[in-house]
Motif scaffolding. Structure first.
Motif, mmCIF file in Angstrom:
data_model
loop_
_atom_site.group_PDB
_atom_site.id
_atom_site.type_symbol
_atom_site.label_atom_id
_atom_site.label_comp_id
_atom_site.label_asym_id
_atom_site.label_seq_id
_atom_site.Cartn_x
_atom_site.Cartn_y
_atom_site.Cartn_z
ATOM 1 N N LYS A 49 -19.811 -63.118 -54.515
ATOM 2 C CA LYS A 49 -19.278 -61.814 -54.921
ATOM 3 C C LYS A 49 -20.365 -60.762 -55.092
ATOM 4 N N SER A 80 -15.211 -65.743 -54.151
ATOM 5 C CA SER A 80 -14.975 -65.007 -55.393
ATOM 6 C C SER A 80 -13.585 -65.328 -55.910
ATOM 7 N N ARG A 94 -11.764 -62.783 -48.305
ATOM 8 C CA ARG A 94 -12.022 -63.550 -49.518
ATOM 9 C C ARG A 94 -11.555 -64.988 -49.304
#
Length: 182
Positions: A49, A80, A94
Motif C-alpha cells: 500500500k 492492501s 488491489r
C-alpha cells in the motif's frame, strides 16, 4: 513457472527505506544496466500500500523517465486491506483474499517474471513464506544511519544462496540471492 523477484536499493548498514536519501552520486551505468535487465525480464509488479500510494503520485507525472516508461503501463497488483478497489493509477488492481494464495496463482499464469518493487513488508512476507525466488540487493557504498532496514531482530534464521554478484565502477555491490534448497 514464473519467478517472483525483488530488487531493493540498500546502504551498507542495511537501510532500504527512501534510497534517494543516500544514493547521492553512486548511481552508475552498471547499476542502470542491472536495473534495465531486471525490468526487461519482468511484466508484472507487486506493490504494498505505501509504495503504491507514493509511486502512484510520482510516476504517472514522470512518464519521460525510463523507469516511468516501464512502471506506468505494466500490470500492478497491490497488497492492501485498506485501499478500495478503484485504484487510480493505470493497470493497478488491489489483491483481494490471501496474498500467498494470490502469488502462488500468479506464478502459475503465463508471463515473464513478477517483481516486488519497494514494498519492504511484501518482500519480507514473501521471502519468509518461501514465495520469493530471488532477492537482489543493490548496496550503495554509504552508511545511511537511519531508516527502515529489510530485516528485523525477530526474523528467523534463513539460509540464502548467492546466485550472482557484481561490483560497479562506483562501488555499488549488486548481489542476487535465492532461498537455500532444503
Amino acid at each position: 513457472m514464473r519467478k517472483v523477484t525483488a530488487g531493493l536499493f540498500a546502504s551498507v548498514d542495511g537501510v532500504v527505506q527512501d534510497p534517494f536519501r543516500f544514493q547521492f552520486d553512486s548511481f552508475d551505468d552498471e547499476l542502470g544496466a542491472g536495473m534495465g535487465a531486471f525490468m526487461a525480464r519482468t511484466d508484472t509488479v507487486l506493490l504494498g500500500k505505501n509504495s503504491y500510494l507514493e509511486w502512484a503520485e510520482w510516476w504517472p507525472a514522470h512518464p519521460e523517465d525510463p523507469f516511468g516508461q516501464w512502471i506506468n503501463p505494466i500490470d500492478k497488483y497491490v497488497a492492501s486491506t485498506t485501499l478500495g478497489d478503484d485504484l487510480a493509477w493505470e493497470h493497478s488492481t488491489r489483491i483481494t483474499g490471501d496474498l500467498d494464495d494470490f502469488v502462488r496463482d500468479l506464478k502459475q499464469r503465463d508471463g515473464a517474471d513478477i517483481a516486488v518493487c519497494g514494498s519492504v513488508t511484501v518482500v519480507r512476507h514473501l521471502l519468509f513464506a518461501g514465495l520469493l525466488d530471488e532477492l537482489q540487493l543493490m548496496v550503495h557504498p554509504v552508511i545511511a544511519g537511519a531508516g527502515r532496514k529489510l530485516f528485523e531482530p525477530t526474523d528467523p534464521p534463513t539460509r540464502l544462496r548467492l546466485i550472482d554478484t557484481t561490483v560497479t565502477s562506483k562501488g555499488n555491490v549488486l548481489s542476487t540471492y535465492g532461498l537455500l534448497e532444503a
